[in-house]
Scaffold this active site. Structure first.
Site, mmCIF file in Angstrom:
data_model
loop_
_atom_site.group_PDB
_atom_site.id
_atom_site.type_symbol
_atom_site.label_atom_id
_atom_site.label_comp_id
_atom_site.label_asym_id
_atom_site.label_seq_id
_atom_site.Cartn_x
_atom_site.Cartn_y
_atom_site.Cartn_z
ATOM 1 N N SER A 1 -7.636 -6.637 9.550
ATOM 2 C CA SER A 1 -9.059 -6.948 9.750
ATOM 3 C C SER A 1 -9.677 -7.727 8.594
ATOM 4 C CB SER A 1 -9.843 -5.653 9.974
ATOM 5 O OG SER A 1 -9.757 -4.843 8.817
ATOM 6 N N CYS B 1 8.589 17.759 -8.899
ATOM 7 C CA CYS B 1 9.265 16.463 -9.039
ATOM 8 C C CYS B 1 10.737 16.746 -9.343
ATOM 9 C CB CYS B 1 8.633 15.676 -10.185
ATOM 10 S SG CYS B 1 9.616 14.239 -10.689
ATOM 11 N N CYS C 1 5.297 11.727 -13.889
ATOM 12 C CA CYS C 1 6.240 10.791 -14.534
ATOM 13 C C CYS C 1 6.486 9.530 -13.721
ATOM 14 C CB CYS C 1 7.565 11.493 -14.824
ATOM 15 S SG CYS C 1 8.595 11.763 -13.362
ATOM 16 N N CYS D 1 11.258 15.427 -13.366
ATOM 17 C CA CYS D 1 10.649 16.064 -14.544
ATOM 18 C C CYS D 1 10.220 17.512 -14.263
ATOM 19 C CB CYS D 1 9.460 15.236 -15.050
ATOM 20 S SG CYS D 1 7.989 15.364 -14.008
ATOM 21 N N HIS E 1 0.819 -1.219 0.000
ATOM 22 C CA HIS E 1 0.000 0.000 0.000
ATOM 23 C C HIS E 1 0.851 1.266 0.000
ATOM 24 C CE1 HIS E 1 -3.835 -2.193 1.657
ATOM 25 N NE2 HIS E 1 -3.595 -2.458 0.387
ATOM 26 N N LEU F 1 -6.127 -9.240 17.335
ATOM 27 C CA LEU F 1 -6.802 -8.970 18.608
ATOM 28 C C LEU F 1 -8.249 -9.451 18.544
ATOM 29 C CD1 LEU F 1 -5.865 -7.656 21.203
ATOM 30 C CD2 LEU F 1 -6.636 -5.448 20.313
HETATM 31 P P1 OAD Z 1 -7.613 -2.342 10.268
HETATM 32 O O1 OAD Z 1 -7.638 -1.131 11.126
HETATM 33 O O2 OAD Z 1 -8.735 -2.574 9.339
HETATM 34 O O3 OAD Z 1 -7.497 -3.633 11.202
HETATM 35 C C1 OAD Z 1 -6.565 -3.722 12.234
HETATM 36 C C2 OAD Z 1 -6.705 -5.085 12.898
HETATM 37 O O4 OAD Z 1 -5.706 -5.200 13.900
HETATM 38 C C3 OAD Z 1 -8.059 -5.303 13.614
HETATM 39 O O5 OAD Z 1 -8.605 -6.541 13.191
HETATM 40 C C4 OAD Z 1 -7.702 -5.356 15.111
HETATM 41 O O6 OAD Z 1 -8.457 -6.321 15.835
HETATM 42 C C5 OAD Z 1 -6.250 -5.766 15.059
HETATM 43 N N1 OAD Z 1 -5.452 -5.263 16.186
HETATM 44 C C6 OAD Z 1 -5.534 -4.089 16.862
HETATM 45 N N2 OAD Z 1 -4.598 -4.002 17.812
HETATM 46 C C7 OAD Z 1 -3.876 -5.155 17.747
HETATM 47 C C8 OAD Z 1 -2.768 -5.684 18.464
HETATM 48 N N3 OAD Z 1 -2.183 -5.009 19.454
HETATM 49 N N4 OAD Z 1 -2.306 -6.904 18.107
HETATM 50 C C9 OAD Z 1 -2.893 -7.617 17.111
HETATM 51 N N5 OAD Z 1 -3.931 -7.172 16.407
HETATM 52 C C10 OAD Z 1 -4.419 -5.958 16.702
HETATM 53 O O7 OAD Z 1 -6.200 -2.327 9.499
HETATM 54 P P2 OAD Z 1 -5.755 -3.113 8.199
HETATM 55 O O8 OAD Z 1 -6.391 -4.447 8.126
HETATM 56 O O9 OAD Z 1 -4.280 -3.027 8.137
HETATM 57 O O10 OAD Z 1 -5.292 0.923 3.278
HETATM 58 O O11 OAD Z 1 -6.365 -2.191 7.066
HETATM 59 C C11 OAD Z 1 -6.142 -2.546 5.736
HETATM 60 C C12 OAD Z 1 -6.062 -1.307 4.891
HETATM 61 O O12 OAD Z 1 -7.229 -0.517 5.090
HETATM 62 C C13 OAD Z 1 -4.937 -0.365 5.238
HETATM 63 O O13 OAD Z 1 -3.700 -0.719 4.664
HETATM 64 C C14 OAD Z 1 -5.412 0.943 4.715
HETATM 65 C C15 OAD Z 1 -6.846 0.878 5.181
HETATM 66 O O14 OAD Z 1 -7.771 1.596 4.505
HETATM 67 C C16 OAD Z 1 -5.151 2.085 2.618
HETATM 68 O O15 OAD Z 1 -5.130 3.175 3.155
HETATM 69 C C17 OAD Z 1 -5.019 1.881 1.146
#
Ligand code: OAD
Length: 232
Positions: free
Chosen positions: A176, A135, A119, A138, A108, A201
């Site tokens: 998540s 940039c 560019c 360019c 990401h 979690l």
């Molecule tokens: P989320 O915020 O959707 O999920 C975070 C997960 O981590 C949840 O399921 C929590 O239960 C878990 N969690 C929280 N604290 C924790 C801990 N101490 N130990 C273990 N687990 C824990 O984040 P992502 O799944 O990373 O993309 O989100 C995916 C993408 O959505 C991101 O990369 C971002 C976002 O929109 C972009 O911005 C393109």
């Protein structure tokens, strides 16, 4: 028996205990900001200052953060495990690198990188980016954060799919399971017969697709899993 090929996918949860906010937990980033305002190309066209400020704030926070035991355990596994390890992160922070991990695949994008929308040249982002920055290649005033926004194609997909196609073990940590294609990696790994494990979690949206789950804080579950892997 050769050492297993491992693919590790990490998400915001692994950096939560380093003080960086997750997206979808209570009070998470998407409760405070609308995705369409700060994480889409359309949002950036409408209000580049808002988006630049949003990522400047996150860059400043990430610069101060330090890795936790989960990041460190993964880095140790990378140095000691005999087989292939592919580390894919959805995170835009650099805590895996700060923990000593090599060759981190940032699907990401990354806060510490700037991208020219004209560019496609990339360069190290200054701590504070400004709107309409030139940039260095360019000279177009088209700098943007090197972040994959909704509606854009994640980076390094070919390499990730190749690694999944030969995975023996797939592990998802602190994600998540809401955002594709990353949320679908578990299915690709299952397809080739890999063992699949979730360490989160709260159970992710796609928890039913995993063979096994170890609920809990990443700083506690990941070092134990790494110790087991290294013990063989
Ligand atoms: P989320 O915020 O959707 O999920 C975070 C997960 O981590 C949840 O399921 C929590 O239960 C878990 N969690 C929280 N604290 C924790 C801990 N101490 N130990 C273990 N687990 C824990 O984040 P992502 O799944 O990373 O993309 O989100 C995916 C993408 O959505 C991101 O990369 C971002 C976002 O929109 C972009 O911005 C393109």
């Amino acid at each position: 028996m050769p050492a297993p090929s491992i693919v590790i996918l990490t998400g915001a949860g692994i950096s939560a205990e380093s003080g960086l906010g997750t997206f979808r937990d209570e009070g998470g980033l998407w409760a405070q900001h609308r995705i369409e305002d700060v994480a889409t190309p359309e949002g950036f066209s409408r209000n580049p200052q808002l988006v630049t400020d949003f990522y400047n704030a996150r860059r400043a926070q990430a610069a101060k953060a330090t890795p936790n035991a989960a990041h460190r355990a993964i880095a140790l596994l990378q140095t000691r495990h005999g087989g292939a390890i592919t580390l894919v992160t959805q995170n835009v922070d650099d805590l895996h690198e700060k923990a000593g991990s090599q060759d981190v695949i940032h699907m990401h994008g990354a806060l510490n990188s700037a991208l020219c929308a004209h560019c496609e040249h990339r360069w190290p982002a200054s701590l504070k980016m400004s709107v309409g920055q030139d940039c260095p290649k360019c000279n177009a005033p088209a700098a943007r954060p090197d972040i994959v926004w909704f509606g854009e194609i994640p980076y390094h997909m070919e390499r990730i799919e190749k690694a999944l196609a030969r995975a023996d073990i797939f592990v998802a940590i602190g994600t998540s399971g809401n955002v594709y294609p990353a949320a679908g990696f578990v299915q690709m790994a299952r397809h080739v017969g890999a063992e699949t494990l979730e360490m989160n979690l709260e159970p992710g949206e796609n928890i039913n697709l995993f063979d096994d789950a170890r609920p809990g804080k990443a700083s506690e579950t990941v070092p134990i899993w790494v110790e087991e892997m290294l013990a063989g």
